[in-house]
Scaffold this active site. Structure first.
Site, PDB file in Angstrom:
ATOM      1  N   LYS A 147       0.850  -1.193   0.000  1.00  0.00           N
ATOM      2  CA  LYS A 147       0.000   0.000   0.000  1.00  0.00           C
ATOM      3  C   LYS A 147       0.883   1.240   0.000  1.00  0.00           C
ATOM      4  O   LYS A 147       1.777   1.369   0.833  1.00  0.00           O
ATOM      5  CB  LYS A 147      -0.875   0.003   1.251  1.00  0.00           C
TER       6      LYS A 147
HETATM    7  O1  G3P Z   1      -7.917   1.025   5.691  1.00  0.00           O
HETATM    8  C1  G3P Z   1      -8.315   1.919   4.709  1.00  0.00           C
HETATM    9  C2  G3P Z   1      -9.654   2.548   5.018  1.00  0.00           C
HETATM   10  O2  G3P Z   1     -10.667   1.578   4.905  1.00  0.00           O
HETATM   11  C3  G3P Z   1      -9.724   3.174   6.392  1.00  0.00           C
HETATM   12  O3  G3P Z   1     -10.899   3.893   6.459  1.00  0.00           O
HETATM   13  O4  G3P Z   1     -11.992   5.919   7.356  1.00  0.00           O
HETATM   14  O5  G3P Z   1     -12.350   3.714   8.490  1.00  0.00           O
HETATM   15  O6  G3P Z   1     -10.132   4.851   8.686  1.00  0.00           O
HETATM   16  P1  G3P Z   1     -11.359   4.626   7.820  1.00  0.00           P
END
Ligand code: G3P
Length: 218
Positions: free
Chosen positions: A83
């Site tokens: 990533k």
């Molecule tokens: O891991 C990538 C993404 O899905 C994180 O999203 O906004 O839940 O931190 P969030």
């Protein structure tokens, strides 16, 4: 639609992997930090549990550092997807890593323009963060629709839209309607997908009626 689980919690991953629903895993530095464990051990455990792509994020923000860290991450298991952030150095590293045959997940995507750059850089996956856009009053799902439309206009764009920052089951449903290839979903939201009160009510009624027959299927 493919389902990845968005967590570095190996117990959660093992539990959900048993469902047969997991096509991969995404982690990020924040999720990894929550484990309190060495990243090498966590990623080795996840990669042994789920054969699909397991995204592991670099911490460097510089091209050379990203390449060095990517090689460490890829050395952990063959199903590691590296990533990288959607920055000039991140996309430069994406191009080099994809040319080396690595799976690359370009993350922190918030606009169609960024997604086009990720596809041009040869990304395997691009991760638009829909929940974080919703959080600031923008339309996260419209970003998915726009990216899917744009990618569909060019047969040489092979990048898969990995819908991320998913907050609820309707995000999953709408992402599928929009043509997102993959949804990476927090464990709690994945479990919510099963739930409907009429299913529970109907099953209870079936079992109650069956029990009255006094029969056993044996
Ligand atoms: O891991 C990538 C993404 O899905 C994180 O999203 O906004 O839940 O931190 P969030």
């Amino acid at each position: 639609m493919k389902f990845f689980v968005d967590t570095a919690d190996t117990a959660e991953i093992k539990s959900l992997a048993a469902s047969g629903l997991l096509d991969g895993v995404t982690t990020n530095p924040s999720l990894m930090a929550k484990t309190g464990k060495k990243f090498q051990d966590v990623l080795a455990d996840i990669c042994a549990t789920v054969p699909g792509p397991v995204s592991a994020e670099v911490a460097s923000t510089e091209f050379d550092g990203m390449l060095a860290e990517a090689r460490v991450l890829r050395g952990i298991a063959k199903n590691i997807a590296v990533k990288v952030p959607l920055t000039p150095d991140g996309l430069r590293a994406c191009r080099r890593l994809s040319e080396e045959g690595a799976m690359v997940n370009v993350t922190l995507c918030f606009s169609p323009a960024q997604a086009i750059l990720a596809a041009k850089a040869g990304a395997t996956f691009v991760s638009p963060f829909i929940g974080r856009l919703d959080d600031v009053g923008e339309d996260g799902m419209q970003l998915i629709r726009d990216i899917v439309t744009i990618f569909g206009n060019y047969d040489y764009f092979k990048t898969q839209v990995l819908v991320a920052s998913v907050r609820n089951p309707m995000h999953v449903v709408e992402a599928a309607k929009a043509g997102g290839h993959i949804c990476t979903v927090p464990p709690a939201v994945l479990r919510q997908l099963f739930n409907h009160p009429l299913t529970d009510k109907g099953l209870a009624a079936f079992l109650a009626d069956w029990s009255k027959t006094g029969q056993r299927i044996a």
